[in-house]
Design a protein around this motif. Structure first.
Motif, PDB file in Angstrom:
ATOM      1  N   THR A  42       0.832  -1.207   0.000  1.00 10.83           N
ATOM      2  CA  THR A  42       0.000   0.000   0.000  1.00 10.83           C
ATOM      3  C   THR A  42       0.864   1.253   0.000  1.00 10.83           C
ATOM      4  OG1 THR A  42      -1.715  -1.185   1.215  1.00 10.83           O
ATOM      5  CG2 THR A  42      -1.824   1.223   1.236  1.00 10.83           C
ATOM      6  N   ILE A  43       1.888   1.270   0.842  1.00  9.25           N
ATOM      7  CA  ILE A  43       2.799   2.409   0.891  1.00  9.25           C
ATOM      8  C   ILE A  43       3.509   2.572  -0.450  1.00  9.25           C
ATOM      9  CG2 ILE A  43       4.864   3.341   2.015  1.00  9.25           C
ATOM     10  CD1 ILE A  43       2.337   3.380   3.749  1.00  9.25           C
ATOM     11  N   ALA A  44       3.962   1.460  -1.033  1.00  8.25           N
ATOM     12  CA  ALA A  44       4.647   1.517  -2.324  1.00  8.25           C
ATOM     13  C   ALA A  44       3.732   2.072  -3.407  1.00  8.25           C
ATOM     14  CB  ALA A  44       5.154   0.136  -2.717  1.00  8.25           C
ATOM     15  N   THR A  45       2.487   1.662  -3.413  1.00 13.90           N
ATOM     16  CA  THR A  45       1.550   2.127  -4.437  1.00 13.90           C
ATOM     17  C   THR A  45       1.266   3.620  -4.279  1.00 13.90           C
ATOM     18  OG1 THR A  45       0.554  -0.062  -4.543  1.00 13.90           O
ATOM     19  CG2 THR A  45      -0.718   1.757  -5.454  1.00 13.90           C
ATOM     20  N   VAL A  46       1.062   4.080  -3.062  1.00 16.17           N
ATOM     21  CA  VAL A  46       0.780   5.499  -2.833  1.00 16.17           C
ATOM     22  C   VAL A  46       1.981   6.357  -3.229  1.00 16.17           C
ATOM     23  CG1 VAL A  46       0.349   7.225  -1.024  1.00 16.17           C
ATOM     24  CG2 VAL A  46      -0.943   5.087  -1.056  1.00 16.17           C
ATOM     25  N   VAL A  47       3.172   5.948  -2.800  1.00 19.25           N
ATOM     26  CA  VAL A  47       4.383   6.714  -3.131  1.00 19.25           C
ATOM     27  C   VAL A  47       4.625   6.704  -4.638  1.00 19.25           C
ATOM     28  CG1 VAL A  47       6.896   6.736  -2.888  1.00 19.25           C
ATOM     29  CG2 VAL A  47       5.452   6.380  -0.886  1.00 19.25           C
TER      30      VAL A  47
END
Length: 92
Positions: A42-47
């Motif tokens: 999730t963090i990777a996708t948002v960033v």
């Protein structure tokens, strides 16, 4: 009618900086906030979406979204494949 694929022009940002920047940011966030592994994608996708839409492809939404998911998938692939390689090495 939408029958054509969007034209996505890659640049130096895509080839040399997009995935490593996402990878480094995700690892830093993981280490600082002690996130469980379930939150990493999730963090990777948002960033990745933020970098791609606002920096790499600011004038082309479809290219920004596509390349954002590409950055995210590539960064998470590096993290998980490295983790599995490490586990396989330790098991041997």
């Amino acid at each position: 009618m939408l029958t054509e694929f969007p034209v996505i022009h890659t640049n130096v940002w895509d080839a040399m900086w997009g995935v490593p920047v996402v990878l480094v940011v995700v690892l830093i966030v993981k280490w600082i906030f002690k996130l469980p592994p379930s939150w990493l994608s999730t963090i990777a996708t948002v960033v990745a979406l933020a970098l791609s839409v606002f920096i790499s492809h600011p004038k082309n939404w479809s290219a920004g979204i596509f390349m954002g998911f590409f950055y995210s998938g590539a960064a998470m692939g590096i993290i998980y494949s490295t983790k599995q390689s490490y586990y396989a090495y330790r098991k041997r």
